[in-house]
Design a protein around this motif. Structure first.
Motif, PDB file in Angstrom:
ATOM      1  N   ALA A  89      90.814 104.606   2.333  1.00  0.00           N
ATOM      2  CA  ALA A  89      89.815 104.349   3.368  1.00  0.00           C
ATOM      3  C   ALA A  89      88.447 104.222   2.703  1.00  0.00           C
ATOM      4  O   ALA A  89      87.994 103.110   2.412  1.00  0.00           O
ATOM      5  N   ALA A 134      93.903 113.783   8.336  1.00  0.00           N
ATOM      6  CA  ALA A 134      94.678 112.651   8.842  1.00  0.00           C
ATOM      7  C   ALA A 134      95.928 112.523   7.979  1.00  0.00           C
ATOM      8  O   ALA A 134      95.833 112.383   6.762  1.00  0.00           O
ATOM      9  N   ASN A 155      83.728 106.959   6.801  1.00  0.00           N
ATOM     10  CA  ASN A 155      84.001 105.580   6.370  1.00  0.00           C
ATOM     11  C   ASN A 155      82.903 104.622   6.849  1.00  0.00           C
ATOM     12  O   ASN A 155      82.417 103.779   6.097  1.00  0.00           O
ATOM     13  N   GLY A 199      91.105 102.229   7.685  1.00  0.00           N
ATOM     14  CA  GLY A 199      89.647 102.216   7.535  1.00  0.00           C
ATOM     15  C   GLY A 199      89.026 100.825   7.596  1.00  0.00           C
ATOM     16  O   GLY A 199      87.805 100.698   7.482  1.00  0.00           O
ATOM     17  N   ASP A 205      92.159 112.692   4.057  1.00  0.00           N
ATOM     18  CA  ASP A 205      93.287 111.799   4.338  1.00  0.00           C
ATOM     19  C   ASP A 205      94.444 112.127   3.399  1.00  0.00           C
ATOM     20  O   ASP A 205      94.279 112.124   2.169  1.00  0.00           O
ATOM     21  N   ASN A 245      87.130 113.422   7.248  1.00  0.00           N
ATOM     22  CA  ASN A 245      88.513 113.902   7.154  1.00  0.00           C
ATOM     23  C   ASN A 245      89.040 113.910   5.734  1.00  0.00           C
ATOM     24  O   ASN A 245      88.610 113.109   4.901  1.00  0.00           O
ATOM     25  N   ASP A 283      86.531 100.590  10.312  1.00  0.00           N
ATOM     26  CA  ASP A 283      85.309 101.349   9.995  1.00  0.00           C
ATOM     27  C   ASP A 283      84.409 100.538   9.069  1.00  0.00           C
ATOM     28  O   ASP A 283      83.182 100.538   9.221  1.00  0.00           O
ATOM     29  N   GLU A 323      86.633 110.801  17.443  1.00  0.00           N
ATOM     30  CA  GLU A 323      87.347 111.859  16.719  1.00  0.00           C
ATOM     31  C   GLU A 323      86.633 113.208  16.845  1.00  0.00           C
ATOM     32  O   GLU A 323      87.083 114.196  16.287  1.00  0.00           O
ATOM     33  N   GLY A 336      88.295 110.349   3.991  1.00  0.00           N
ATOM     34  CA  GLY A 336      88.295 109.429   5.118  1.00  0.00           C
ATOM     35  C   GLY A 336      87.597 110.042   6.310  1.00  0.00           C
ATOM     36  O   GLY A 336      86.725 110.902   6.177  1.00  0.00           O
ATOM     37  N   GLY A 337      88.030 109.623   7.485  1.00  0.00           N
ATOM     38  CA  GLY A 337      87.338 110.012   8.717  1.00  0.00           C
ATOM     39  C   GLY A 337      86.503 108.819   9.147  1.00  0.00           C
ATOM     40  O   GLY A 337      85.823 108.207   8.315  1.00  0.00           O
ATOM     41  N   LYS A 338      86.577 108.493  10.428  1.00  0.00           N
ATOM     42  CA  LYS A 338      85.893 107.280  10.878  1.00  0.00           C
ATOM     43  C   LYS A 338      84.383 107.364  10.660  1.00  0.00           C
ATOM     44  O   LYS A 338      83.742 106.363  10.327  1.00  0.00           O
TER      45      LYS A 338
HETATM   46  O1  RIB Z   1      89.854 104.751  10.613  1.00  0.00           O
HETATM   47  C1  RIB Z   1      90.519 105.290   9.514  1.00  0.00           C
HETATM   48  C2  RIB Z   1      90.408 106.769   9.501  1.00  0.00           C
HETATM   49  O2  RIB Z   1      91.069 107.270  10.641  1.00  0.00           O
HETATM   50  C3  RIB Z   1      91.077 107.419   8.321  1.00  0.00           C
HETATM   51  O3  RIB Z   1      90.238 107.554   7.199  1.00  0.00           O
HETATM   52  C4  RIB Z   1      91.550 108.731   8.880  1.00  0.00           C
HETATM   53  O4  RIB Z   1      90.768 109.798   8.486  1.00  0.00           O
HETATM   54  C5  RIB Z   1      91.541 108.553  10.404  1.00  0.00           C
HETATM   55  O5  RIB Z   1      90.676 109.371  11.022  1.00  0.00           O
END
Ligand code: RIB
Length: 293
Positions: free
Chosen positions: A282, A91, A42, A243, A12, A10, A246, A136, A37-39
């Motif tokens: 994150a 996000a 991360n 994050g 962020d 993602n 993660d 996600e 970011g993005g789970k």
């Molecule tokens: O877990 C954190 C992540 O959740 C962030 O980086 C964001 O992208 C959301 O998806």
């Protein structure tokens, strides 16, 4: 053994605010920060920092190339990240003065994963390799089925929680990593239920499976049937919790792949997550191996 993280990448967009906006209210953000970011991304970066051989699979859009460049220094293999024509997942993160956040998530290309590409990616992995899934992406049930067919160890972090998760083939999951919101939801218990009760309910519901319940500054609880363990968080000043879960998952899975015992892996992952909450962002907040081990 290899670690495949099939998850979101993602962009962020972080808005530092005095407090999380309430319905009908308009507030000013002190800044707008764009970061990675993005789970999935991360977790992959955290596991790679912890020393695991990590493959990240997922999708970005035409605006997401910089995410791959940012993942490179971590040593994450991104050959299974496809590029589509839509927009990369986003996000929108409100970050309040206490380091707490509220996130609005738009899936973008993360929502375009097909069953065919899932099969193709997972076919390159085999018995004993770990697959880590969050919530996600599309096609999570298909990924679980394909991974189980290959004899992979399936880790599920049902985040963000949504009621559809109950319909996933959860009996195929080997390791659940849940936080204080996801744990009670998965156990069908009220949100304020104490961790020990949530753990008891989940270990009963998923016999033989590993359940890890993260609990912020309290650390993390582990249960498998009658067995119980606990990891301890390190006391830090909270700057940004985004994050942290993660980072915990990436470090925990890498430590298990590295043959650390459950208690050691819990403590390693708790320490990594504690360091992450003491920093902003994150991906940017994930600690290096030397800081943790
Ligand atoms: O877990 C954190 C992540 O959740 C962030 O980086 C964001 O992208 C959301 O998806």
């Amino acid at each position: 053994m290899k670690l495949l993280i099939y998850g979101a990448l993602n962009i962020d967009l972080i808005y530092p605010v005095d407090h999380i906006v309430i319905p009908g209210e308009t507030i000013k953000a002190a800044a707008l920060e764009k970061s990675a970011g993005g789970k999935g991304a991360n977790q992959a970066a955290a596991a790679a920092n912890a020393g695991a051989e990590v493959f990240l699979a997922g999708r970005i859009g035409n605006d997401g190339g910089f995410l791959l460049s940012l993942l490179k220094p971590f040593g994450v293999n991104t050959e299974y990240v496809a590029a589509g024509k839509g927009s990369t997942g986003q996000a929108l993160i409100q970050l309040d003065k206490n380091g707490q956040n509220a996130i609005v998530y738009y899936a973008g290309e993360n929502g375009q994963i097909t069953a065919e590409e899932t099969e193709t990616v997972i076919a390159d992995f085999g018995k004993g390799d770990i697959i880590s899934l969050q919530n996600e992406l599309t096609q999570i049930p298909e990924m679980m089925k394909a991974a189980a067919k290959r004899g992979m160890v399936i880790c599920c972090n049902p985040s963000p929680w949504d009621e559809k998760i109950r319909g996933y083939p959860l009996e195929l999951v080997d390791i659940f990593i849940v936080n204080e919101i996801e744990g009670p939801a998965l156990a069908e218990l009220p949100q304020q239920t104490p961790a020990a009760k949530v753990l008891d309910a989940l270990t009963k519901r998923f016999p033989g499976k590993e359940i890890i319940l993260t609990a912020g500054s309290e650390g993390a609880y582990y249960g498998r049937d009658q067995a119980r363990e606990k990891g301890n968080a390190v006391k830090v000043e909270v700057v940004d919790t985004t994050g942290a879960g993660d980072t915990f998952t990436g470090y925990y899975l890498a430590a298990r792949l590295g043959n650390y015992s459950v208690p050691d892996a819990l403590n390693i992952a708790c320490k990594a997550a504690s360091i992450a909450v003491s920093r902003k962002g994150a991906l940017a907040a994930i600690p290096g191996k030397a800081e943790v081990f």
